[in-house]
Design an enzyme around this catalytic site. Structure first.
Site, PDB file in Angstrom:
ATOM      1  CG  ASP A 169      69.533  27.863  -1.299  1.00 47.92           C
ATOM      2  OD1 ASP A 169      68.544  27.900  -2.049  1.00 47.92           O
ATOM      3  OD2 ASP A 169      70.646  28.333  -1.616  1.00 47.92           O
ATOM      4  CD  GLU A 216      57.672  22.180  -1.392  1.00 47.98           C
ATOM      5  OE1 GLU A 216      57.047  22.114  -0.326  1.00 47.98           O
ATOM      6  OE2 GLU A 216      58.746  21.570  -1.588  1.00 47.98           O
ATOM      7  CG  ASP A 225      69.941  31.912  -7.277  1.00 52.46           C
ATOM      8  OD1 ASP A 225      68.953  31.705  -6.546  1.00 52.46           O
ATOM      9  OD2 ASP A 225      71.088  31.541  -6.983  1.00 52.46           O
ATOM     10  CD1 TRP A 281      65.954  29.415  -5.196  1.00 58.99           C
ATOM     11  CD2 TRP A 281      65.675  27.324  -5.907  1.00 58.99           C
ATOM     12  NE1 TRP A 281      67.032  28.689  -4.761  1.00 58.99           N
ATOM     13  CE2 TRP A 281      66.885  27.402  -5.191  1.00 58.99           C
ATOM     14  CE3 TRP A 281      65.290  26.101  -6.465  1.00 58.99           C
ATOM     15  CZ2 TRP A 281      67.720  26.289  -4.993  1.00 58.99           C
ATOM     16  CZ3 TRP A 281      66.122  24.998  -6.271  1.00 58.99           C
ATOM     17  CH2 TRP A 281      67.317  25.102  -5.545  1.00 58.99           C
ATOM     18  N   GLY A 282      60.491  30.020  -5.285  1.00 55.82           N
ATOM     19  CA  GLY A 282      59.086  30.012  -5.700  1.00 55.82           C
ATOM     20  C   GLY A 282      58.444  28.642  -5.628  1.00 55.82           C
TER      21      GLY A 282
HETATM   22  C1  GAL Z   1      70.801  29.897  -4.204  1.00 53.68           C
HETATM   23  C2  GAL Z   1      70.095  30.976  -3.443  1.00 53.68           C
HETATM   24  C3  GAL Z   1      70.999  32.169  -3.303  1.00 53.68           C
HETATM   25  C4  GAL Z   1      72.314  31.773  -2.709  1.00 53.68           C
HETATM   26  C5  GAL Z   1      72.886  30.535  -3.388  1.00 53.68           C
HETATM   27  C6  GAL Z   1      74.025  29.948  -2.636  1.00 53.68           C
HETATM   28  O1  GAL Z   1      69.982  28.786  -4.314  1.00 53.68           O
HETATM   29  O2  GAL Z   1      68.934  31.297  -4.121  1.00 53.68           O
HETATM   30  O3  GAL Z   1      70.355  33.152  -2.515  1.00 53.68           O
HETATM   31  O4  GAL Z   1      72.156  31.574  -1.341  1.00 53.68           O
HETATM   32  O5  GAL Z   1      71.940  29.528  -3.533  1.00 53.68           O
HETATM   33  O6  GAL Z   1      74.368  28.675  -3.111  1.00 53.68           O
END
Ligand code: GAL
Length: 536
Positions: free
Chosen positions: A162, A200, A218, A197-198
């Site tokens: 993450d 970089e 997300d 989350w896209g």
């Molecule tokens: C987000 C991630 C999710 C999940 C979540 C857990 O940043 O995109 O897939 O893992 O964190 O905190």
């Protein structure tokens, strides 16, 4: 095969935009290759969307069992991804301390349970010192090697990393690259999922390091709930990078929410259609032990899954936007120019409306056979196109099969990750190029270490003469020598006239089935390749 002589070619050709001069030239060098870990988009179940941190060891075991009992495992849903809230700290040696309350039997025991069911196991970490859920949950910052070894010892097959709490002064990329190297050093094949989350733009640099990457934030910020607008946003955002979809190079619009509250039945079906035509990793993000027959049917339609898992791995292209939310999306199946395509007709608008796909938008001609993949019905063969009425937010997912129009040609982008680059060949942004990217070839002054780009997976229906229209960018003077080799044939030197943006026409002879076309530059100059279009 071999490149036709210019004389032979000149007899048959319509006006050429640029003359191409051919001369025999030897070329050395073999394409680099490495084992492919995810030839098609990975599939499975992931804990976050439905449970957030409200799960136990038993939850994971139950979901693993459900993957088997629902038949999902045998349809390809193999990975069980455990996300978040795993650890309580690190010991004196820096090793992860597992949350013993949540995992009373230890992690190895749980992973063994997953493996014993013919499944694979995935774990979660972060680029920061702590994960998104915060303290005490541990991210892998400055512990990449140690954590990768721990994950390998536990038996994991997949690591999600993450993007929370990125330390100042470090790029996410540097940390992801350290983790990729750490995973490689363990000797255990583990997929790396870059969950930035896209941020970089990992699709431009992570090939050969990670196998999949998130393209958006997300899909939902809420546990066990999703909003339709976010499903559409993640689909559209992901599709912007479709050209970077290929085996071991998967754009991920996030885990699916099908089965969780927030979507109508039509929206849930469209959610799956969108993910399938995207060649998205398919993560079921719901409680599989309690899904009803309708939800199960959405996850387990073999023909829909086959669109997702098509070996070419092409991403989706919006071929027509009628306005008011009526859109047509398509992707080629098996090969560009195969004549078989997946088509999604979707109504993103508020009212029932007609949606229509035109065969010319797909470069198909004559009568085209249409199959409805959700209902497994052949709908017939249609001339010109196919139309149907769609309620608000509903969609149709079709497979259409017809004669590909080779007079219009098939296009192969230089930046497609299924191609091979060697030497100093590099991806670069190119605003004036199709899809916004190109590959620059820089010679090193001698043929042994030339930069090369090999267009791969050029599949044609018949052996014979084709015209390769090479679209390139070069801003210098004079003519520049590029060596061109078709399959294992002799390399021929071609002089590309200096031009800002030009198309050179190169006659080639191709074999029925698979072909490759290599371009290589040995001089000191740089030539930037946008794309190749092939016509008969
Ligand atoms: C987000 C991630 C999710 C999940 C979540 C857990 O940043 O995109 O897939 O893992 O964190 O905190």
């Amino acid at each position: 095969m071999r490149i036709m002589t210019k004389a032979l070619f000149a007899l048959r050709m319509a006006p050429v935009s640029l003359l191409v001069f051919l001369a025999a030239f030897p070329l050395a060098g073999a394409p680099a290759s490495q084992p492919i870990l995810a030839p098609t988009p990975p599939m499975g179940w992931a804990s976050w969307n439905h449970y957030f941190c409200d799960y136990t060891d038993q939850t994971i075991r139950d979901q693993a069992d459900a993957l088997v009992s629902t038949g999902m495992r045998d349809l390809g849903y193999k990975y069980v991804i455990i996300q978040e809230c795993l650890t309580t700290g690190r010991n004196a040696g820096g090793s992860l301390i597992l949350d013993a309350k949540r995992f009373p039997h230890g992690m190895k025991d749980l992973v063994d349970y997953i493996h014993a069911r013919g499944l694979k196991a995935g774990i979660y970490t972060d680029i920061g010192p702590n994960t998104c859920a915060g303290k005490p949950y541990q991210g892998s910052y400055r512990h990449e090697d140690q954590d990768a070894r721990t994950f390998a010892e536990w038996g994991f097959d997949f690591v999600e990393m993450d993007y929370c709490n990125r330390p100042k002064g470090e790029t996410g990329r540097a940390i992801y690259e350290r983790m990729a190297e750490a995973i490689r050093k363990t000797g255990r094949p583990m997929l790396l999922y870059i969950c930035s989350w896209g941020n970089e733009s990992p699709w431009t640099w992570a090939q050969g390091k990670a196998q999949l990457w998130r393209t958006e934030g997300d899909i939902s910020g809420e546990k066990n709930h999703v909003d339709w607008e976010d499903v559409v946003t993640n689909f559209e955002s992901n599709a912007r990078h479709a050209v970077f979809n290929a085996p071991d190079s998967w754009n991920d619009p996030d885990m699916m929410e099908v089965g969780n509250p927030g979507l109508t039945p039509a929206e849930a079906q469209t959610h799956v259609s969108m993910w399938a035509i995207s060649a998205a990793p398919l993560w079921a993000g719901t409680d599989l032990t309690r899904m009803d027959a309708a939800i199960r049917a959405l996850y387990t339609n073999a023909e829909v899954i086959a669109v997702d898992q098509d070996p070419l791995g092409a991403g989706p292209v919006r071929v027509r936007d009628y306005g008011a939310g009526i859109e047509v999306w398509a992707k080629p199946l098996a090969a560009s120019g195969s004549g078989a395509q997946a088509v999604m007709l979707v109504n993103l608008g508020a009212a029932t409306a007609e949606a229509r796909v035109e065969w010319t938008d797909l470069s198909l001609g004559g009568f085209v056979a249409v199959r409805d993949l959700w209902t497994h019905k052949d709908l017939g063969a249609f001339r010109d196109g196919y139309a149907l009425r769609l309620p608000s937010h509903a969609s149709a997912l079709l497979k259409v099969t017809g004669a590909f129009d080779w007079s219009r040609g098939a296009t192969y982008e230089a930046e497609w990750p299924g191609n091979t680059r060697t030497g100093a060949a590099a991806l670069r942004p190119c605003p004036e190029c199709s899809q916004g990217y190109a590959v620059s070839l820089r010679g090193a002054g001698n043929a042994e270490v030339a930069s090369s780009l090999t267009f791969r997976h050029i599949v044609v229906p018949e052996t014979g003469k084709y015209m390769a229209h090479l679209v390139y960018v070069y801003s210098g003077e004079g003519r520049h020598a590029v060596q061109v080799r078709v399959n294992r044939g002799a390399a021929l030197a071609i002089k590309l006239p200096g031009a800002i943006y030009a198309t050179a026409q190169i006659p080639v002879e191709l074999e029925k089935g698979e072909n490759s076309i290599s371009l290589s530059v040995a001089g000191a100059e740089t030539v930037t390749i946008d794309r190749l279009r092939l016509t008969r």
